[in-house]
Enzyme design. Structure first.
Site, PDB file in Angstrom:
ATOM      1  N   GLN A 102       0.993  -1.134   0.141  1.00 35.19           N
ATOM      2  CA  GLN A 102      -0.052  -0.396  -0.671  1.00 35.19           C
ATOM      3  C   GLN A 102       0.411   1.149   0.302  1.00 35.19           C
ATOM      4  O   GLN A 102       0.555   2.342  -0.183  1.00 35.19           O
ATOM      5  CB  GLN A 102      -1.096   0.309   0.971  1.00 35.19           C
ATOM      6  CG  GLN A 102      -1.989  -1.030   0.680  1.00 35.19           C
ATOM      7  CD  GLN A 102      -2.886  -0.853   2.310  1.00 35.19           C
ATOM      8  OE1 GLN A 102      -2.682  -1.273   3.061  1.00 35.19           O
ATOM      9  NE2 GLN A 102      -4.362  -0.952   1.998  1.00 35.19           N
ATOM     10  N   HIS A 283     -10.731   0.200   9.277  1.00 37.25           N
ATOM     11  CA  HIS A 283      -9.709  -0.309   8.889  1.00 37.25           C
ATOM     12  C   HIS A 283     -10.439   0.240   7.364  1.00 37.25           C
ATOM     13  O   HIS A 283      -8.848   1.317   6.673  1.00 37.25           O
ATOM     14  CB  HIS A 283      -8.927  -1.553   8.524  1.00 37.25           C
ATOM     15  CG  HIS A 283      -9.101  -2.703  10.349  1.00 37.25           C
ATOM     16  ND1 HIS A 283      -8.495  -1.482  11.053  1.00 37.25           N
ATOM     17  CD2 HIS A 283      -9.660  -2.713  10.356  1.00 37.25           C
ATOM     18  CE1 HIS A 283      -8.267  -1.870  11.936  1.00 37.25           C
ATOM     19  NE2 HIS A 283      -8.742  -3.099  11.870  1.00 37.25           N
ATOM     20  N   LEU A 284     -11.090  -0.130   6.509  1.00 35.45           N
ATOM     21  CA  LEU A 284     -11.736   0.176   5.375  1.00 35.45           C
ATOM     22  C   LEU A 284     -11.029   2.352   4.989  1.00 35.45           C
ATOM     23  O   LEU A 284     -10.829   3.250   3.564  1.00 35.45           O
ATOM     24  CB  LEU A 284     -12.284   0.370   4.580  1.00 35.45           C
ATOM     25  CG  LEU A 284     -12.794  -0.083   2.963  1.00 35.45           C
ATOM     26  CD1 LEU A 284     -12.056  -0.192   2.509  1.00 35.45           C
ATOM     27  CD2 LEU A 284     -14.211  -1.020   3.217  1.00 35.45           C
ATOM     28  N   ALA A 285     -12.463   3.145   6.344  1.00 31.67           N
ATOM     29  CA  ALA A 285     -12.091   4.332   5.939  1.00 31.67           C
ATOM     30  C   ALA A 285     -10.172   4.776   5.519  1.00 31.67           C
ATOM     31  O   ALA A 285     -10.236   6.079   4.926  1.00 31.67           O
ATOM     32  CB  ALA A 285     -12.232   4.481   7.303  1.00 31.67           C
ATOM     33  N   ASP A 286      -9.433   4.162   6.617  1.00 28.30           N
ATOM     34  CA  ASP A 286      -8.124   4.956   6.703  1.00 28.30           C
ATOM     35  C   ASP A 286      -7.288   4.763   5.039  1.00 28.30           C
ATOM     36  O   ASP A 286      -6.518   5.371   4.816  1.00 28.30           O
ATOM     37  CB  ASP A 286      -7.068   4.060   7.274  1.00 28.30           C
ATOM     38  CG  ASP A 286      -7.573   4.159   8.934  1.00 28.30           C
ATOM     39  OD1 ASP A 286      -8.480   4.919   9.456  1.00 28.30           O
ATOM     40  OD2 ASP A 286      -7.278   3.485   9.770  1.00 28.30           O
ATOM     41  N   GLN A 287      -7.586   3.291   5.098  1.00 24.13           N
ATOM     42  CA  GLN A 287      -7.375   3.342   3.049  1.00 24.13           C
ATOM     43  C   GLN A 287      -7.689   3.622   2.101  1.00 24.13           C
ATOM     44  O   GLN A 287      -7.082   4.113   0.952  1.00 24.13           O
ATOM     45  CB  GLN A 287      -6.606   1.372   3.266  1.00 24.13           C
ATOM     46  CG  GLN A 287      -6.108   0.820   3.848  1.00 24.13           C
ATOM     47  CD  GLN A 287      -6.211  -0.238   4.449  1.00 24.13           C
ATOM     48  OE1 GLN A 287      -6.902  -0.758   3.854  1.00 24.13           O
ATOM     49  NE2 GLN A 287      -5.535  -0.795   5.230  1.00 24.13           N
ATOM     50  N   HIS A 308      -5.773   6.536  13.813  1.00 27.81           N
ATOM     51  CA  HIS A 308      -5.512   5.909  12.859  1.00 27.81           C
ATOM     52  C   HIS A 308      -5.817   6.886  11.244  1.00 27.81           C
ATOM     53  O   HIS A 308      -5.237   7.754  10.350  1.00 27.81           O
ATOM     54  CB  HIS A 308      -5.808   4.931  11.886  1.00 27.81           C
ATOM     55  CG  HIS A 308      -4.200   4.508  12.241  1.00 27.81           C
ATOM     56  ND1 HIS A 308      -4.540   2.550  12.173  1.00 27.81           N
ATOM     57  CD2 HIS A 308      -3.403   4.400  12.258  1.00 27.81           C
ATOM     58  CE1 HIS A 308      -3.511   2.103  12.349  1.00 27.81           C
ATOM     59  NE2 HIS A 308      -2.508   2.807  12.561  1.00 27.81           N
TER      60      HIS A 308
END
Length: 342
Positions: A102, A283-287, A308
């Site tokens: 990533q 987690h998807l929000a971060d990415q 995060h």
């Protein structure tokens, strides 16, 4: 070093602060210095996976670096021109392949030619998104933004042994705006229990707990036994497929943790997200944030602000002319909107 050097304090977050800075430095051509890398972690400074990300980023863009050694808490990075091609990176531990990938992807999408990258290390690590999360949840959204990326899991690698490997093909692509504020209609759901070098009862007990707590029927439950040489290792994955988004929640087996408790950990994460009504979990929000910022716009809803997410917003706004607005839509739904400032 150039005069325009961005100064970062790594104490605002963990390894993600460094990874986002590396990605953004490569794509903007702006140098940075970071101090207090992972200062608040139990083992501060660069671990093997962070060092691999730094060295991989330097190779992709011909950067000049200093402070790149294990345990280092300060680093300077001056990027050069991004190049595509064939790359191979070995973490040498069970450190996360997905986090190294990533870090590199934003730059490789802007490279002048296609790239193929193989990364060896941990593919299923409790402190990082498992490869399944990338392939089923994150990459489909990146493709909807225009990113031409294919990911192949060659070998599973669990903590502590590692030894896993992923291969990724990246075509130069321009990212465009994406809005994911609603999940849409529910389509399917499944639970997958992976084990390597462990008794089959581990997966059976995890799936029984899923069936018991979620009232799922047998056709939604699947146990997969991997080559014992890949173990010992165990992960339970819960996948929810909706019209506009797919979410994958994971929990990892540990020596001192009952199989039922592993299942509970994944179920509780999923329940928290489902209850919120938000489109994407934390987690998807971060990415999603960084690709949306590079695309110049986008929005999503997520249950809440996390450390995060907050530190990622801070780093992105240092490098890019974007504004990131956060607006509460009820007690457990937050709308994040990214827009260009000029």
């Amino acid at each position: 070093m150039k005069k325009d050097v961005i100064e970062l304090d790594g104490a605002i977050g963990g390894g993600q602060v460094l990874r986002s800075a590396l990605s953004l430095s490569m794509v903007t051509g702006r140098a940075f210095r970071i101090k207090q890398i992972r200062a608040r972690r139990s083992r501060p400074g660069l671990l093997r996976q962070h060092l691999t990300a730094v060295m991989a980023a330097a190779e992709v863009c011909g950067a000049e670096i200093s402070g790149a050694h294990l345990g280092s808490q300060a680093l300077s990075f001056e990027p050069g021109e991004i190049r595509g091609g064939n790359f191979q990176f070995a973490i040498g531990t069970a450190g996360s392949c997905t986090l190294v990938l990533q870090t590199l992807l934003p730059a490789l999408l802007q490279a002048p030619q296609a790239s193929r990258v193989t990364i060896s290390g941990g593919t299923h690590n409790p402190l990082a998104p498992p490869t399944d999360f990338l392939s089923r949840s994150w990459l489909p959204l990146l493709r909807r933004m225009g990113g031409n990326v294919e990911l192949e899991l060659l070998r599973h690698g669990f903590v502590p042994a590692g030894g896993g490997e992923i291969a990724v093909t990246v075509q130069p692509s321009r990212l465009t705006r994406l809005d994911v504020c609603e999940r849409g209609e529910a389509i399917s759901r499944q639970a997958l229990a992976l084990t390597a070098g462990l008794a089959p009862t581990v997966a059976q007990r995890e799936l029984s707990q899923v069936a018991k707590r979620l009232n799922w029927f047998a056709e939604a439950l699947q146990a997969v036994t991997l080559d014992p040489a890949r173990g010992p290792g165990n992960v339970l994955l819960l996948e929810y497929v909706f019209e506009h988004v797919t979410e994958v929640f994971s929990a990892f087996g540990q020596v001192s943790l009952r199989a039922e408790k592993v299942a509970d950990a994944a179920i509780n994460q999923a329940a928290d997200w489902l209850r919120s009504g938000a489109a994407v979990a934390e987690h998807l929000a971060d990415q999603l944030l960084l690709p949306m910022a590079l695309a110049g716009g986008g929005s999503f809803t997520t249950p809440r602000m996390t450390d995060h997410l907050r530190s990622n917003i801070e780093v992105i706004q240092l490098f890019l002319p974007v504004r990131i607005d956060c607006q509460e839509e009820g007690s457990d739904r937050l709308r994040i909107a990214v827009s260009q400032t000029h």
